[in-house]
Design a protein around this motif. Structure first.
Motif, mmCIF file in Angstrom:
data_model
loop_
_atom_site.group_PDB
_atom_site.id
_atom_site.type_symbol
_atom_site.label_atom_id
_atom_site.label_comp_id
_atom_site.label_asym_id
_atom_site.label_seq_id
_atom_site.Cartn_x
_atom_site.Cartn_y
_atom_site.Cartn_z
ATOM 1 N N ARG A 318 0.835 -1.196 0.051
ATOM 2 C CA ARG A 318 -0.012 -0.177 0.033
ATOM 3 C C ARG A 318 0.781 1.196 0.097
ATOM 4 O O ARG A 318 0.706 2.200 -0.659
ATOM 5 N N ARG A 319 1.843 1.290 0.819
ATOM 6 C CA ARG A 319 2.868 2.598 0.829
ATOM 7 C C ARG A 319 3.435 2.563 -0.612
ATOM 8 O O ARG A 319 3.812 3.770 -1.129
ATOM 9 N N VAL A 321 2.412 1.676 -3.273
ATOM 10 C CA VAL A 321 1.384 2.150 -4.465
ATOM 11 C C VAL A 321 1.404 3.540 -4.295
ATOM 12 O O VAL A 321 1.068 4.489 -5.273
ATOM 13 N N HIS A 322 1.045 4.353 -3.050
ATOM 14 C CA HIS A 322 0.924 5.683 -2.730
ATOM 15 C C HIS A 322 2.394 6.555 -3.379
ATOM 16 O O HIS A 322 2.109 7.536 -3.862
ATOM 17 N N ARG A 323 3.416 5.744 -2.942
ATOM 18 C CA ARG A 323 4.642 6.438 -3.509
ATOM 19 C C ARG A 323 4.557 6.664 -4.929
ATOM 20 O O ARG A 323 5.024 7.681 -5.666
ATOM 21 N N TRP A 324 4.120 5.572 -5.763
ATOM 22 C CA TRP A 324 3.839 5.408 -7.363
ATOM 23 C C TRP A 324 3.108 6.566 -7.732
ATOM 24 O O TRP A 324 3.552 7.083 -8.621
ATOM 25 N N ARG A 325 2.110 6.643 -7.138
ATOM 26 C CA ARG A 325 1.027 7.764 -7.718
ATOM 27 C C ARG A 325 1.675 8.953 -7.302
ATOM 28 O O ARG A 325 0.974 9.910 -8.194
ATOM 29 N N GLY A 326 2.414 9.205 -6.331
ATOM 30 C CA GLY A 326 2.836 10.634 -6.097
ATOM 31 C C GLY A 326 4.096 10.922 -6.993
ATOM 32 O O GLY A 326 4.455 12.064 -7.524
#
Length: 330
Positions: A318-319, A321-326
């Motif tokens: 989950r962390r 995925v959040h990093r990839w989106r940012g």
């Protein structure tokens, strides 16, 4: 440039596998129906079918025999000429090197789904690589095994020399037992989970004369070969190879810089330097490999996705995925 939708094989490739099945006591017509192979007994090398037929036939043969080494036995008791023009171009060459060069130049006679190319040449060795334009599957792995078995088998028969490659590399994961590979390839170093499917031969062995050499026949065959589909162009890059190794090591749970560097036959420092030269980094390429795997695992529960991508738990995924989106790395 070859694309996946355009990839086709001569019916001779599926026919070869189905005839191996018949010799093993399997029903080739039933296998052909299960694989969807149309009219497998009809047509010559110019009859083209989807690349999926041949790989599916190999998968079915392995499943029904329960023998994971079945494709390595492909050259045993095979009949000269089963691969048509390309095989006769090989056999009529003056030297083993010349015979393999003919395969490099004219693999389009048999398939536009795969090609044989020279990946590296030194004073003492030449590395031949099978490049595939098809999706990864067990069938593709078996087909590559059969191709290498046939190359070595035909080369030994035509030169009447106990040819032993220097190294054989496979993209596939290591089998439960490599005994059949060792038996076939002799004392060669055999690598699994590599960045390429390749076979390395000694330059001295490539000078071996072919006992079946026929220069006049070669000239006739080359004229005919010019009328057949062109050998597909390879656009497989070093980064593509890195991606394949990353995917294999993620599957094995060993995607570290050290392991990947070893699979690519280099050092961690040299790998990082080459990544920099390509305008990328270890972290970026690992992220990209995981994103590709995530797209293939969208149907799985989050816990299984995390495991598939090499994360310890869903929270780590989950962390990420959040990093990839940012920070877009795709």
């Amino acid at each position: 440039m070859n694309t996946r939708s355009e990839s086709t094989d001569s019916i001779l490739m599926a026919r070869f596998a189905l005839e191996r099945a018949a010799r093993l006591g399997l029903d080739p017509d039933r296998l052909a129906r299960l694989a969807g192979v149309p009219n497998w007994r009809e047509g010559g090398e110019s009859a083209r079918v989807s690349h999926r037929y041949c790989t599916r036939v190999w998968e079915l043969i392995e499943q029904q025999t329960g023998n994971p080494d079945i494709a390595l036995r492909a050259a045993e008791e095979s009949t000269v000429g089963e691969f048509g023009l390309l095989e006769y171009l090989f056999l009529s060459g003056e030297t083993l090197g010349g015979a393999l060069d003919a395969c490099v130049r004219h693999s389009g006679c048999l398939t536009t789904s795969y090609s044989l190319r020279i990946a590296e040449r030194t004073e003492h060795e030449v590395c031949y690589e099978v490049v595939s334009f098809t999706e990864d599957s067990r069938g593709r792995e078996l087909l590559v095994q059969a191709a290498f078995a046939l190359i070595i088998g035909r080369a030994r028969g035509a030169t009447r020399y106990p040819l032993a490659p220097v190294r054989v590399s496979f993209r596939q994961p290591a089998p439960a037992s490599p005994a059949a590979f060792t038996e076939l390839f002799g004392a060669a170093a055999i690598d699994f989970g590599s960045g390429s499917d390749s076979i390395t031969l000694r330059a001295a062995d490539l000078a071996l004369p072919m006992k079946s050499a026929d220069p006049e026949l070669t000239a006739i065959l080359l004229s005919y070969a010019a009328t057949l589909p062109a050998t597909p162009e390879s656009e497989v890059t070093w980064l593509d190879r890195l991606g394949a190794v990353l995917d294999a090591t993620l599957t094995e749970g060993s995607a570290t810089l050290e392991v990947v560097a070893r699979r690519l036959l280099t050092s961690p420092r040299s790998l990082q330097r080459r990544l920099t030269e390509h305008g990328t980094s270890w972290r970026r390429e690992l992220d990209l490999a995981r994103q590709r795997r995530l797209r293939r695992a969208e149907h799985l529960p989050r816990a299984q996705q995390a495991e598939f991508l090499g994360y310890a738990d869903p929270a780590s995924l989950r962390r990420a995925v959040h990093r990839w989106r940012g920070r877009d790395v795709s």
